[in-house]
Every structure is written in C-alpha cells, then in structure tokens.
Design an enzyme around this catalytic site. Structure first.
Site, PDB file in Angstrom:
ATOM      1  N   THR A  44       2.633 -11.410   0.636  1.00  0.00           N
ATOM      2  CA  THR A  44       1.913 -10.359   1.350  1.00  0.00           C
ATOM      3  C   THR A  44       0.467 -10.250   0.877  1.00  0.00           C
ATOM      4  O   THR A  44      -0.317  -9.497   1.440  1.00  0.00           O
ATOM      5  CB  THR A  44       2.618  -8.998   1.171  1.00  0.00           C
ATOM      6  OG1 THR A  44       2.844  -8.759  -0.223  1.00  0.00           O
ATOM      7  CG2 THR A  44       3.976  -9.008   1.880  1.00  0.00           C
ATOM      8  N   HIS A  49       0.686 -10.127  -8.780  1.00  0.00           N
ATOM      9  CA  HIS A  49       0.329  -9.050  -9.688  1.00  0.00           C
ATOM     10  C   HIS A  49       1.256  -9.066 -10.893  1.00  0.00           C
ATOM     11  O   HIS A  49       2.175  -9.890 -10.991  1.00  0.00           O
ATOM     12  CB  HIS A  49       0.331  -7.690  -8.979  1.00  0.00           C
ATOM     13  CG  HIS A  49       1.621  -7.339  -8.288  1.00  0.00           C
ATOM     14  ND1 HIS A  49       2.801  -7.100  -8.974  1.00  0.00           N
ATOM     15  CD2 HIS A  49       1.908  -7.186  -6.972  1.00  0.00           C
ATOM     16  CE1 HIS A  49       3.758  -6.814  -8.119  1.00  0.00           C
ATOM     17  NE2 HIS A  49       3.253  -6.861  -6.889  1.00  0.00           N
ATOM     18  N   HIS A  52       5.085  -9.274 -10.439  1.00  0.00           N
ATOM     19  CA  HIS A  52       5.622 -10.610 -10.152  1.00  0.00           C
ATOM     20  C   HIS A  52       5.749 -11.418 -11.442  1.00  0.00           C
ATOM     21  O   HIS A  52       6.740 -12.111 -11.676  1.00  0.00           O
ATOM     22  CB  HIS A  52       4.688 -11.366  -9.193  1.00  0.00           C
ATOM     23  CG  HIS A  52       4.608 -10.796  -7.819  1.00  0.00           C
ATOM     24  ND1 HIS A  52       3.417 -10.548  -7.189  1.00  0.00           N
ATOM     25  CD2 HIS A  52       5.579 -10.420  -6.954  1.00  0.00           C
ATOM     26  CE1 HIS A  52       3.644 -10.060  -5.987  1.00  0.00           C
ATOM     27  NE2 HIS A  52       4.954  -9.970  -5.821  1.00  0.00           N
ATOM     28  N   LYS A  86       8.542   2.285   0.656  1.00  0.00           N
ATOM     29  CA  LYS A  86       7.357   2.485   1.474  1.00  0.00           C
ATOM     30  C   LYS A  86       7.512   3.727   2.351  1.00  0.00           C
ATOM     31  O   LYS A  86       8.541   3.914   2.994  1.00  0.00           O
ATOM     32  CB  LYS A  86       7.096   1.254   2.361  1.00  0.00           C
ATOM     33  CG  LYS A  86       6.794  -0.012   1.578  1.00  0.00           C
ATOM     34  CD  LYS A  86       5.523   0.136   0.773  1.00  0.00           C
ATOM     35  CE  LYS A  86       5.246  -1.079  -0.093  1.00  0.00           C
ATOM     36  NZ  LYS A  86       4.067  -0.895  -0.941  1.00  0.00           N
ATOM     37  N   ARG A  90       4.666  -1.396   6.518  1.00  0.00           N
ATOM     38  CA  ARG A  90       3.613  -2.234   5.963  1.00  0.00           C
ATOM     39  C   ARG A  90       2.703  -2.749   7.080  1.00  0.00           C
ATOM     40  O   ARG A  90       3.134  -2.934   8.213  1.00  0.00           O
ATOM     41  CB  ARG A  90       4.219  -3.449   5.252  1.00  0.00           C
ATOM     42  CG  ARG A  90       4.939  -3.135   3.954  1.00  0.00           C
ATOM     43  CD  ARG A  90       5.579  -4.389   3.408  1.00  0.00           C
ATOM     44  NE  ARG A  90       6.322  -4.163   2.193  1.00  0.00           N
ATOM     45  CZ  ARG A  90       5.822  -4.283   0.976  1.00  0.00           C
ATOM     46  NH1 ARG A  90       4.567  -4.632   0.831  1.00  0.00           N
ATOM     47  NH2 ARG A  90       6.571  -4.063  -0.089  1.00  0.00           N
ATOM     48  N   GLN A 177      16.742 -11.678   4.075  1.00  0.00           N
ATOM     49  CA  GLN A 177      16.817 -11.980   2.650  1.00  0.00           C
ATOM     50  C   GLN A 177      18.239 -12.312   2.239  1.00  0.00           C
ATOM     51  O   GLN A 177      18.464 -13.193   1.395  1.00  0.00           O
ATOM     52  CB  GLN A 177      16.282 -10.812   1.816  1.00  0.00           C
ATOM     53  CG  GLN A 177      16.262 -11.145   0.322  1.00  0.00           C
ATOM     54  CD  GLN A 177      15.511 -10.132  -0.515  1.00  0.00           C
ATOM     55  OE1 GLN A 177      14.471  -9.619  -0.105  1.00  0.00           O
ATOM     56  NE2 GLN A 177      16.025  -9.830  -1.698  1.00  0.00           N
ATOM     57  N   ASP A 198      13.924  -2.812  -7.756  1.00  0.00           N
ATOM     58  CA  ASP A 198      13.627  -2.328  -6.413  1.00  0.00           C
ATOM     59  C   ASP A 198      14.250  -3.224  -5.344  1.00  0.00           C
ATOM     60  O   ASP A 198      14.326  -2.840  -4.173  1.00  0.00           O
ATOM     61  CB  ASP A 198      12.114  -2.214  -6.205  1.00  0.00           C
ATOM     62  CG  ASP A 198      11.386  -3.532  -6.412  1.00  0.00           C
ATOM     63  OD1 ASP A 198      11.918  -4.415  -7.114  1.00  0.00           O
ATOM     64  OD2 ASP A 198      10.268  -3.678  -5.881  1.00  0.00           O
ATOM     65  N   LYS A 239       4.566   3.408 -13.195  1.00  0.00           N
ATOM     66  CA  LYS A 239       4.545   1.969 -12.931  1.00  0.00           C
ATOM     67  C   LYS A 239       3.290   1.345 -13.512  1.00  0.00           C
ATOM     68  O   LYS A 239       2.177   1.809 -13.289  1.00  0.00           O
ATOM     69  CB  LYS A 239       4.605   1.726 -11.416  1.00  0.00           C
ATOM     70  CG  LYS A 239       4.994   0.315 -11.026  1.00  0.00           C
ATOM     71  CD  LYS A 239       5.242   0.236  -9.526  1.00  0.00           C
ATOM     72  CE  LYS A 239       5.702  -1.158  -9.111  1.00  0.00           C
ATOM     73  NZ  LYS A 239       5.966  -1.215  -7.662  1.00  0.00           N
ATOM     74  N   LYS A 242      -1.554  -0.873 -12.664  1.00  0.00           N
ATOM     75  CA  LYS A 242      -2.645  -0.260 -11.929  1.00  0.00           C
ATOM     76  C   LYS A 242      -3.800   0.027 -12.893  1.00  0.00           C
ATOM     77  O   LYS A 242      -3.604   0.603 -13.950  1.00  0.00           O
ATOM     78  CB  LYS A 242      -2.198   1.042 -11.261  1.00  0.00           C
ATOM     79  CG  LYS A 242      -1.185   0.839 -10.143  1.00  0.00           C
ATOM     80  CD  LYS A 242      -1.808   0.139  -8.956  1.00  0.00           C
ATOM     81  CE  LYS A 242      -0.805   0.002  -7.815  1.00  0.00           C
ATOM     82  NZ  LYS A 242      -1.399  -0.705  -6.661  1.00  0.00           N
ATOM     83  N   THR A 243      -5.000  -0.399 -12.510  1.00  0.00           N
ATOM     84  CA  THR A 243      -6.189  -0.131 -13.308  1.00  0.00           C
ATOM     85  C   THR A 243      -7.130   0.736 -12.490  1.00  0.00           C
ATOM     86  O   THR A 243      -6.852   1.058 -11.335  1.00  0.00           O
ATOM     87  CB  THR A 243      -6.916  -1.440 -13.671  1.00  0.00           C
ATOM     88  OG1 THR A 243      -7.514  -1.975 -12.467  1.00  0.00           O
ATOM     89  CG2 THR A 243      -5.962  -2.472 -14.241  1.00  0.00           C
TER      90      THR A 243
END
Length: 412
Positions: A44, A49, A52, A86, A90, A177, A198, A239, A242-243
């Site tokens: 996606t 990130h 992963h 979500k 998306r 999936q 998740d 989580k 994230k910066t």
C-alpha cells in the site's frame, strides 16, 4: 543450513509469541523438522515501516533455524485494502501504483530475509494466482465457505461497521487472504502463517478455510496453523513507529538514519529490554543484566543495533557520531543532521518560520515552546513570539527544539 529445533523457544523467549491457533501442534511441528511458513505484506506504500520490519524479524528467526520462508507481497489484496483497525475505507490505489509499490517493497524485503545460500526465502505476489480466477469461480470455490454472520462478528469487520460502514469490496479481503494460505499450501507445502496480532482474524480465516475445503473436497491437506506476534507498542501501550515527521520508514530517503537512531535513543527506559530482545541476538539474560546495570548505555546500544540492522553499520556509526557531537560533546556538527529547505521569503514572523518545520507541529506548539525557553536558533535561545526574522538566500540555520531535536534549515 543446519536445522535447529528451538525456533519456537527462541520466539517465545524473545517475546514474539502472542497468539497461536494450535499451540502444542505448532511447538511440535517446529521442533521435529523444517517446515514452510509465510508472512504477507500488502504494497500500500512504496516502502516498509518499522512494524513490517518487526514481523520480518520473526520470519528471520524461523529462517535462521532452517525453516523455509515465503514472503507474500499482496499485489492483489492491496487493490482491495485491509479494513482492519480502519475507521474509513482505505484510499484505493491504481493498479499501476500497486505494481510499482510491489517492485519497490520486494527489493527492500531482501535486506531483512536471506534470499541467497542454501535456504533462500521466496518472494511471491498473490496477483499471480488471484487475478486469473474468474469472479464466479472464486465465489463458488472460496466464498461458499464463509458465513457472513460469523465474518461480521470478527473485530476487523465489526469495528468498521460501528465506525464508518463497510463496503462489499472490503468484505472480500478476508476471502482473498485466506485463499492465499490454501494456495501456498497446495503449491509449496506451506503449513504456517505468521504476522502481527492485527492480522489474527485474517489468519484464522485461512486456517478455517483449509479445514472446510478439506472436508468438502476430501483433500488431504495437513493441519495449517497461525502464529502472531504482538503489535510493536511502547510501555504505555502506544503504537511505536510514529515520529514528529510521521511514519518511521526503513528507507533513508524517507527517514534518515539519524532520525531513525534518535527515535530509539529517545524511547522510554521501560522499552529498552523488549527492543533489545526483538532486534538483537544478545542473550536474554545478558540483556536483563545490561538494563539493570546501566539503562542509558543499554538504550544507546539498542538504538545502534536497530539502526545497523535497517541501514547498515556505516550509517549506524554516522548516526551515532552525529548524536554524540550534538548531544554529548556540545559541538554542533551539521554534516549528517536532518536537513530541510524553505523558500527565500525575506521577513517572516518566528512562529510562521517554525511552523513550517517538521519538528514543530503547529504555531501553538511554537508559541508554547518559545514561552518555555525550548527553542534555540543558531545557539541563541528565543523568547519573543513577535520576533521578525530576515531570511536570505543560501542562509543556513540550526534549529533546536528541547534538548534532542535538531534540524538544519537551508534557505533557497
């Protein structure tokens, strides 16, 4: 590669085991002989990130113990989008975007699992087998095995229904999936799917689909199982990844090696032991002792090792040296400092200037930081929110936020 029978014990000891569909069977299977497992990643975006990377660490441990690794790049499932967690559907990507992302991600994956040697990982794309199947055949062969009431009771769909509605297209994600797992079993004897917690609902869907198809068709597939790792969160349950600039990507073009290093240096003390378990091969007992003796030293080692894993040793050493110069030696070395450019605008209010930088979230944050003495520009503390700055072409400014956030600003 020599087979090791302690793969599950390693995963458990290092904190990777969260949920299993068949606990004892999974332990037994991984102990007896090499098996084939897979982990899926949807393209996606054109990069991976830190989440992963965390999952791929789990895959690498299994691979290093002699198990066969398949990494599935979801060129078909990315066209639909996983509704898990979500609030809204998306954004749909074009086929061209997904294909480009899949190519980029496939090249990055090779940095984290071994694709050479006597036990190379296999990278596959589910578009290769899902796209040729007709819609009617898919519904008859796969869709008939899914009960809508049961699907809607699962969190990944239940949450979407409550928060924003659910499209028929998204309902198909679990079916696709789940079929991936069955296909990989038929073609490669894959018997274990791994992933983040998740993905638990989707993983269970694949396990259940194999059971129903076996019963319906009389197929003699082996027991197929699922294993998840926890989501990568900090000690406060937030989580990670994230910066202030957004997602913590593994590509240097999106997250510099210095920013990557600093993200982990600035983590909570309570997270250091877990992160050392996850991202290094240091013995667990040694990690515990290290954190007990000197948590600051342990944290710096952890940040270096994680950066080395993702960016290589040379980049990790550069990031470490830059951090030492900036934060320990008191010398401002801008060579490897994160850099941003702004236009030559002449006169500008300091709040407007700061709010254009990634390390400052808003004008209100800039106003608060100046009031608290938390902003320095070229080693000068700023305390006047009405100050007018005069920006000239090719001018360089070093902006410091708090004690550990720096950015070099170049005026163009």
């Amino acid at each position: 590669m020599e087979f090791r029978n302690d793969a599950f014990e390693q995963l458990e000891r290092r904190g990777f085991v969260f949920q299993t569909t068949h606990l004892e069977e999974t332990k037994k299977m991984l102990k007896e002989k090499p098996i084939t497992f897979y982990i899926g990643i949807d393209p996606t975006a054109d990069d991976l990130h830190i989440g992963h990377f965390f999952g791929l660490q789990m895959a690498r441990i299994l691979q290093d113990c002699g198990h066969k690794c398949i990494v599935l790049v979801g060129g078909a499932t990315a066209l639909i989008g996983d509704p898990t967690n979500k609030k809204d559907m998306r954004k749909l990507l074009s086929k061209e975007e997904v294909e480009r992302n899949a190519r980029e991600i496939s090249s990055i994956i090779k940095r984290f699992v071994s694709v050479d040697g006597d036990n190379p990982a296999l990278i596959v794309d589910n578009a290769d087998w899902l796209k040729p199947i007709s819609y009617i055949d898919f519904l008859r062969d796969v869709g008939v095995n899914f009960n809508v009431n049961e699907m809607l009771s699962k969190d990944l769909y239940k949450n979407r229904l409550e928060k924003g509605g659910l499209t028929f297209m998204e309902m198909g994600y679990m079916l696709m999936q789940s079929f991936d797992f069955v296909h990989l079993n038929d073609k490669f004897d894959c018997v274990l799917q791994i992933g983040g917690s998740d993905q638990w609902g989707n993983i269970c869907g694949g396990v259940e689909l194999s059971r129903k198809m076996n019963f319906k068709d009389g197929t003699k597939r082996p027991l197929m199982m699922g294993l998840t790792c926890p989501l990568l969160t900090n000690a406060e349950g937030i989580k990670m990844g994230k910066t202030e600039k957004g997602t913590l990507w593994v590509s240097r073009e999106k997250t510099s090696s210095f920013d990557f290093f600093q993200h982990f240096v600035n983590c909570l003390d309570a997270d250091v032991e877990r992160l050392l378990r996850f991202f290094t091969k240091i013995d667990v007992e040694e990690i515990k002792e290290m954190c007990k003796q000197d948590i600051v030293k342990a944290k710096k080692l952890m940040a270096f090792e994680v950066t080395k894993l993702v960016h290589g040793e040379d980049e990790a050493l550069k990031a470490q040296k830059t951090a030492q110069n900036l934060f320990e030696n008191g010398n401002i070395n801008t060579e490897n400092m994160p850099t941003e450019t702004i236009k030559n605008v002449g006169e500008i209010n300091i709040l407007d200037f700061l709010s254009n930088l990634s390390i400052i979230k808003s004008k209100s944050e800039a106003r608060r930081l100046i009031g608290q003495g938390g902003i320095e520009i070229n080693n000068q503390k700023k305390n006047n929110i009405s100050e007018i700055m005069n920006l000239n072409e090719n001018q360089e400014l070093v902006v410091k936020k708090g004690k550990k956030n720096f950015v070099k600003v170049i005026v163009k």
